[in-house]
Motif scaffolding. Sequence first.
Motif, mmCIF file in Angstrom:
data_model
loop_
_atom_site.group_PDB
_atom_site.id
_atom_site.type_symbol
_atom_site.label_atom_id
_atom_site.label_comp_id
_atom_site.label_asym_id
_atom_site.label_seq_id
_atom_site.Cartn_x
_atom_site.Cartn_y
_atom_site.Cartn_z
ATOM 1 N N UNK A 5 -4.733 6.508 0.616
ATOM 2 C CA UNK A 5 -4.175 5.350 1.316
ATOM 3 C C UNK A 5 -4.850 4.068 0.851
ATOM 4 N N UNK A 6 -6.180 4.112 0.702
ATOM 5 C CA UNK A 6 -6.905 2.935 0.215
ATOM 6 C C UNK A 6 -6.450 2.552 -1.189
ATOM 7 N N UNK A 7 -6.276 3.539 -2.053
ATOM 8 C CA UNK A 7 -5.832 3.281 -3.423
ATOM 9 C C UNK A 7 -4.469 2.610 -3.394
ATOM 10 N N UNK A 8 -3.556 3.093 -2.555
ATOM 11 C CA UNK A 8 -2.236 2.483 -2.426
ATOM 12 C C UNK A 8 -2.315 1.055 -1.924
ATOM 13 N N UNK A 9 -3.169 0.815 -0.938
ATOM 14 C CA UNK A 9 -3.340 -0.541 -0.406
ATOM 15 C C UNK A 9 -3.925 -1.492 -1.448
ATOM 16 N N UNK A 10 -4.851 -0.991 -2.263
ATOM 17 C CA UNK A 10 -5.417 -1.810 -3.339
ATOM 18 C C UNK A 10 -4.307 -2.252 -4.283
ATOM 19 N N UNK A 11 -3.450 -1.319 -4.676
ATOM 20 C CA UNK A 11 -2.359 -1.643 -5.589
ATOM 21 C C UNK A 11 -1.377 -2.638 -5.001
ATOM 22 N N UNK A 12 -0.977 -2.435 -3.760
ATOM 23 C CA UNK A 12 -0.014 -3.339 -3.111
ATOM 24 C C UNK A 12 -0.585 -4.744 -2.954
ATOM 25 N N UNK A 13 -1.842 -4.833 -2.555
ATOM 26 C CA UNK A 13 -2.491 -6.140 -2.390
ATOM 27 C C UNK A 13 -2.629 -6.838 -3.739
ATOM 28 N N UNK A 14 -2.965 -6.064 -4.766
ATOM 29 C CA UNK A 14 -3.105 -6.627 -6.114
ATOM 30 C C UNK A 14 -1.767 -7.170 -6.627
ATOM 31 N N UNK A 15 -0.687 -6.436 -6.410
ATOM 32 C CA UNK A 15 0.638 -6.895 -6.853
ATOM 33 C C UNK A 15 1.026 -8.175 -6.115
ATOM 34 N N UNK A 16 0.809 -8.217 -4.804
ATOM 35 C CA UNK A 16 1.112 -9.435 -4.033
ATOM 36 C C UNK A 16 0.313 -10.624 -4.580
ATOM 37 N N UNK A 17 -0.947 -10.386 -4.918
ATOM 38 C CA UNK A 17 -1.797 -11.431 -5.499
ATOM 39 C C UNK A 17 -1.248 -11.906 -6.849
ATOM 40 N N UNK A 18 -0.911 -10.973 -7.740
ATOM 41 C CA UNK A 18 -0.393 -11.332 -9.065
ATOM 42 C C UNK A 18 0.909 -12.125 -8.952
ATOM 43 N N UNK A 19 1.766 -11.756 -8.011
ATOM 44 C CA UNK A 19 3.024 -12.490 -7.821
ATOM 45 C C UNK A 19 2.754 -13.875 -7.228
ATOM 46 N N UNK A 20 1.783 -13.981 -6.333
ATOM 47 C CA UNK A 20 1.418 -15.280 -5.762
ATOM 48 C C UNK A 20 0.918 -16.232 -6.852
ATOM 49 N N UNK A 21 0.209 -15.716 -7.840
ATOM 50 C CA UNK A 21 -0.241 -16.538 -8.966
ATOM 51 C C UNK A 21 0.946 -17.120 -9.732
ATOM 52 N N UNK A 22 2.096 -16.473 -9.646
ATOM 53 C CA UNK A 22 3.313 -16.932 -10.309
ATOM 54 C C UNK A 22 4.227 -17.688 -9.337
ATOM 55 N N UNK A 23 3.664 -18.073 -8.202
ATOM 56 C CA UNK A 23 4.388 -18.809 -7.149
ATOM 57 C C UNK A 23 5.570 -18.027 -6.590
ATOM 58 N N UNK A 24 5.452 -16.711 -6.546
ATOM 59 C CA UNK A 24 6.488 -15.869 -5.956
ATOM 60 C C UNK A 24 5.987 -15.412 -4.590
ATOM 61 N N UNK A 25 6.720 -15.807 -3.557
ATOM 62 C CA UNK A 25 6.339 -15.434 -2.193
ATOM 63 C C UNK A 25 6.756 -13.995 -1.924
ATOM 64 N N UNK A 26 5.871 -13.264 -1.255
ATOM 65 C CA UNK A 26 6.132 -11.851 -0.985
ATOM 66 C C UNK A 26 5.815 -11.497 0.457
ATOM 67 N N UNK A 27 6.399 -10.390 0.884
ATOM 68 C CA UNK A 27 6.077 -9.797 2.177
ATOM 69 C C UNK A 27 5.718 -8.344 1.930
ATOM 70 N N UNK A 28 4.518 -7.953 2.368
ATOM 71 C CA UNK A 28 4.139 -6.537 2.306
ATOM 72 C C UNK A 28 4.791 -5.849 3.498
ATOM 73 N N UNK A 29 5.458 -4.738 3.249
ATOM 74 C CA UNK A 29 6.199 -4.058 4.299
ATOM 75 C C UNK A 29 5.420 -2.868 4.852
#
Length: 156
Positions: A5-29
């Motif tokens: 579960x932690x590994x999955x959360x790390x990946x999801x948080x990292x993807x949200x961060x990478x998209x935010x760097x590209x000014x793409x707004x996201x919602x983690x579900x």
Amino acid sequence: MVTRTNVGNIGETYVAYKLALRSIKTTKLSPEHQYDILTAGDIKIEVKTAKEGVDKKFQKGKQYEWRCWQFLNVSHEFQYKIKNTYKIKRKKKTNVFDYIIFICLDKKCKPVYEYIVPFKVVKGKESFTIRDKALRKIKTETWYDKYLDKWDFIKQ
């Protein structure tokens, strides 16, 4: 100790961060959804994260080892349900996301590789292994090599 579960959360948080760097707004579900992230532009993203493992192969009496990452239930097309004690039944699911992002973590849970793949490419795949390109003994291209760091696929 790092759990699945932690590994999955790390990946999801990292993807949200990478998209935010590209000014793409996201919602983690929440886990009840069939995908992990929704962008402001209604792009549905599934994130698969794996921690580094070792792949071993014997060839002509020699043992070769290289880093690898194993991804399971890739396309989400099949949902496994256990009936009785030992029987497993497969239930077909529909196309529920636009992109799947594979995050490969090293042993310290730091991202090493990121693959951004359209769903149609992984449709029908239940699992596969990404092998470390730098350490592959055979230098041939794989189907996933062309998706390495393709963040520009995801637009606002």
